[in-house]
Design an enzyme around this catalytic site. Sequence first.
Site, PDB file in Angstrom:
ATOM      1  N   SER A 153       4.906  -2.632  -2.233  1.00 17.42           N
ATOM      2  CA  SER A 153       5.584  -1.789  -1.247  1.00 17.42           C
ATOM      3  C   SER A 153       7.064  -2.152  -1.284  1.00 17.42           C
ATOM      4  CB  SER A 153       4.959  -1.992   0.140  1.00 17.42           C
ATOM      5  OG  SER A 153       5.548  -1.122   1.092  1.00 17.42           O
ATOM      6  N   HIS A 180       3.821   1.961  -2.411  1.00 20.27           N
ATOM      7  CA  HIS A 180       4.061   2.773  -1.222  1.00 20.27           C
ATOM      8  C   HIS A 180       5.370   3.537  -1.372  1.00 20.27           C
ATOM      9  CE1 HIS A 180       1.573  -0.328   1.293  1.00 20.27           C
ATOM     10  NE2 HIS A 180       0.812   0.419   0.507  1.00 20.27           N
ATOM     11  N   ASP A 282      -1.785  -4.160   3.720  1.00 24.30           N
ATOM     12  CA  ASP A 282      -2.462  -3.405   2.675  1.00 24.30           C
ATOM     13  C   ASP A 282      -2.665  -4.277   1.436  1.00 24.30           C
ATOM     14  OD1 ASP A 282      -3.652  -1.232   1.458  1.00 24.30           O
ATOM     15  OD2 ASP A 282      -1.754  -0.357   0.776  1.00 24.30           O
TER      16      ASP A 282
END
Length: 342
Positions: A153, A180, A282
Site C-alpha cells: 500500500s 492499494h 490488510d
Amino acid sequence: MIRVLVIDDSLFIRTVVQDMLSDDPDIQIVGVASDGLEALDKIRELKPDLITLDIEMPRLDGLSMLERKKEIDRFPKTLVLSSLTSEGAEMTKRAIALGADDFMLKPRGIKNIREIGGELKHKIKNICTIAYITAKPVLKDSNARNVVLIGSSAGGPPMLDTIVSKLPSDLNAAVIITQHMPKGGFTAALAARLNRISPLQIRETENGDVLKNGTVLVSRAGFHTIISSVLDKGGSQSGKIILTDSPPVHNVKPAVDKTFISAAQVFGNHCVTAILSGMGNDGGEGTEAIKKAGGVTIVCREEDCLVYGMARSALSRNCVDHVLSLQAIPEKIVETIRAMNG
C-alpha cells in the site's frame, strides 16, 4: 546529487514538493515552473536530472509538453504528479505512454503530506537509477504451478520497482501484485510502468486470466482479485483470475487478504507471499492462510518500509517465515520457487 525542477501551476503543490524534498541531501531543487512553456525554457537553461510534472496547466499542459520532449537533447527523467480523479488516471496512462518514467498521486492536503513525502523521495531516486528493459524473451506458454503474491500500500510502488526488476525472465511461477490504489486506471498505469523495468511480462488483471509462468499481473483497482482453480489440457491444476465487485475489505478494494486466501485454497504449499510497505491490517489474515496451507511467507523489514502496518499485522499472527531487507526479497523468492520445482 539529483537536480530537480518542480512543474505545477499550483503554488501550494510547488511549495509542498519543495518542502518535502528540501531535507534530503541527495536531492537539490534547481527551479520551479508554473506551466509547460516556462518549464521547457527552464529545462534548457537548468538541465535538471528529473522533473516533477503536473498534467493540467495553462498555456501548455503536461501531455503536450511530453509530446515536445524531442525538442530537447537529453530530456530529464519525468515523475508525473496526478490528481485523484478518473480523468487524472486517464491522463496519467497517456503520460506513461508518452514516456513519463513514473507517477504518484498529489497530496490532498496537509495531513497527507507526511504520508507521501518518503515515497516521493524513493521514487525520484529509483527513477534516476533503474534501467529499462528494451527486449523481452518469448516465453513458452505454460500454466503456472507456483504463484508469488505481493501485497503493498503506501510506500509500496518504489519497492515493487526493486522486486520486479530483479526477478528473472524464466521464473517458473506467476506473480500477482496487489497494490492499494484508487480505481479509474491507476493500476493499469502502474502495470505499464513496471513492464518497462522488468524482464517479466507485466499487465493489469483481466477477468478470466489464466496464470502463466513468467508473467506478472497487477490487481485491477475497484475489484478484488480472486484466484480460482482451472485444469489445463493435461489435467494439471493451475489458477484463473476472477475479478469480483464485492464490498471492500479493510476499506480497500482490491484487498490483499482476498487474493492471498483464495490462492492458498488453489495453490496450497506452492505459494510464496511478500508483504511490503503499507498502513492498516490488510494482508495479515491472508499471510496466515498461506502459512497454514504450507506456503512460504515473507515480510520486508521495518527500516525499508515507509509504513509498517501491513507487515506488522502479519508478524502479529506468528505466521512469517522470513523478515528480509527489500534487496534480499527477490533472491529469496527465486530460491523458494526453485526449491518448489525440485
